[in-house]
Design a protein around this motif. Structure first.
Motif, PDB file in Angstrom:
ATOM      1  N   GLU A  51       6.662  42.450  19.547  1.00 27.64           N
ATOM      2  CA  GLU A  51       6.878  43.388  18.599  1.00 27.64           C
ATOM      3  C   GLU A  51       7.747  44.664  18.963  1.00 27.64           C
ATOM      4  OE1 GLU A  51       2.568  44.154  18.420  1.00 27.64           O
ATOM      5  OE2 GLU A  51       2.145  42.875  16.957  1.00 27.64           O
ATOM      6  N   LYS A  52       7.608  44.558  20.315  1.00 27.93           N
ATOM      7  CA  LYS A  52       8.568  45.996  20.895  1.00 27.93           C
ATOM      8  C   LYS A  52      10.099  45.781  20.621  1.00 27.93           C
ATOM      9  CE  LYS A  52       5.691  47.389  24.525  1.00 27.93           C
ATOM     10  NZ  LYS A  52       5.469  47.714  26.268  1.00 27.93           N
ATOM     11  N   SER A  65       3.343  39.003  20.297  1.00 31.56           N
ATOM     12  CA  SER A  65       2.545  40.048  21.310  1.00 31.56           C
ATOM     13  C   SER A  65       3.486  41.154  21.315  1.00 31.56           C
ATOM     14  CB  SER A  65       2.075  39.444  22.613  1.00 31.56           C
ATOM     15  OG  SER A  65       2.960  39.195  23.331  1.00 31.56           O
ATOM     16  N   SER A  66       3.233  42.155  22.192  1.00 31.63           N
ATOM     17  CA  SER A  66       4.030  43.301  22.441  1.00 31.63           C
ATOM     18  C   SER A  66       5.405  42.554  22.822  1.00 31.63           C
ATOM     19  CB  SER A  66       3.456  44.229  23.163  1.00 31.63           C
ATOM     20  OG  SER A  66       2.257  44.796  22.771  1.00 31.63           O
ATOM     21  N   ASN A  67       5.522  41.996  23.941  1.00 33.75           N
ATOM     22  CA  ASN A  67       6.540  41.599  24.578  1.00 33.75           C
ATOM     23  C   ASN A  67       6.993  40.178  24.399  1.00 33.75           C
ATOM     24  OD1 ASN A  67       7.091  44.219  25.948  1.00 33.75           O
ATOM     25  ND2 ASN A  67       5.135  43.615  26.984  1.00 33.75           N
ATOM     26  N   SER A  84       6.692  36.061  21.879  1.00 34.81           N
ATOM     27  CA  SER A  84       6.504  35.593  20.786  1.00 34.81           C
ATOM     28  C   SER A  84       6.537  34.125  20.952  1.00 34.81           C
ATOM     29  CB  SER A  84       7.423  35.987  19.663  1.00 34.81           C
ATOM     30  OG  SER A  84       8.706  35.795  20.158  1.00 34.81           O
TER      31      SER A  84
END
Length: 276
Positions: free
Chosen positions: A131-132, A155-157, A159
């Motif tokens: 996502e970031k 997720s944040s970092n 996929s």
């Protein structure tokens, strides 16, 4: 002093023997007769022969030490060669990806494949982009060769991508030459399948298969594969079309995620029609 005298008395035989040997060597050295000269010559020759022979016998311990050093040097050089070879391969791959990214009409996020499952019916890859980096669910995953799959978990970092060799994967495709449409699927074999193509449609071996504009996820004209087999069943209305994937998933190391999202208006109106 008395102690030294006692030692000499105790070992007088050895001292006497050594004294006589020394006197013998002195007498031999001071004697210049032919016999003595011959003995000296033979003795010197014998000593030289023994020294030469001993010099040719390798030092076992020294050889072991040298072999150990050579083995360490060989391991170090082999490791350096492997690292240079790997760096060359990575450099070539990155150059191709950079050229593709510069020429692409889409906004791309580059990612490394850090996890891979290729031995199941639901095959996936894990990417080090999340996502970031702007990655969202349902974004297409491609390589410079063609289609890879789509993002299913983020997720944040990181996929996770669903590969085209996944029994749940579906997308609209078409034959580039004849514009015949179909649905891409996979049944666990070495080939992809192009379904829902009637027997009357024009499909030939070697035809290039690309994504179509009917897909909600994938942009059109992305390469999928090449038609490897076309057959028909008497009991079916459709052709059996097998496709060789254009991307080798076993060698996949770097990919791109296309930063595009589904047209919400189109999805809404199509879903409204399905409910009627």
């Amino acid at each position: 002093m008395q102690r030294l005298i006692n030692i000499i008395i105790q070992f007088k035989e050895y001292f006497l023997l050594n004294l006589l040997i020394v006197i013998s060597f002195i007498l031999l050295a001071s004697n210049d007769t032919k016999q003595i000269k011959a003995i000296r010559s033979y003795t010197v020759g014998f000593i030289g022969l023994v020294q030469n022979t001993m010099a040719t016998i390798p030092n076992v311990f020294e050889l072991q030490r040298e072999n150990e050093l050579l083995r360490k040097l060989n391991i170090s050089l082999s490791d350096e060669v492997n690292r240079l070879r790997e760096a060359k391969i990575e450099n070539e791959q990155l150059r191709k990806m950079l050229e593709f990214k510069e020429k692409s009409q889409y906004q791309l996020v580059s990612a490394d494949v850090i996890g891979k499952s290729l031995h199941l019916l639901k095959n996936t890859i894990t990417l080090n982009a999340g996502e970031k980096d702007g990655v969202q669910v349902d974004m297409p995953i491609i390589s410079e060769q063609g289609i890879v799959g789509r993002v299913v978990v983020v997720s944040s970092n990181y996929s996770i991508g669903q590969l085209i060799i996944n029994k749940d994967f579906r997308t609209s495709v078409k034959i580039q030459r004849s514009r015949v449409d179909g649905i891409l699927a996979w049944d666990g074999s070495d080939y992809l399948l192009m379904k829902n193509v009637s027997k009357k449609q024009d499909v030939l071996l070697g035809d290039l298969v690309i994504t179509s504009e009917y897909s909600r996820v994938f942009p059109p004209q992305i390469k999928v594969g090449v038609v490897a087999e076309v057959s028909e069943d008497a009991v079916s209305l459709f052709k059996n079309i097998k496709i060789t994937p254009i991307v080798n998933m076993t060698k996949l190391e770097q990919v791109f995620v296309i930063k595009t999202t589904a047209d919400t208006e189109r999805v809404a109106i199509e879903n409204r029609l399905k409910k009627k």
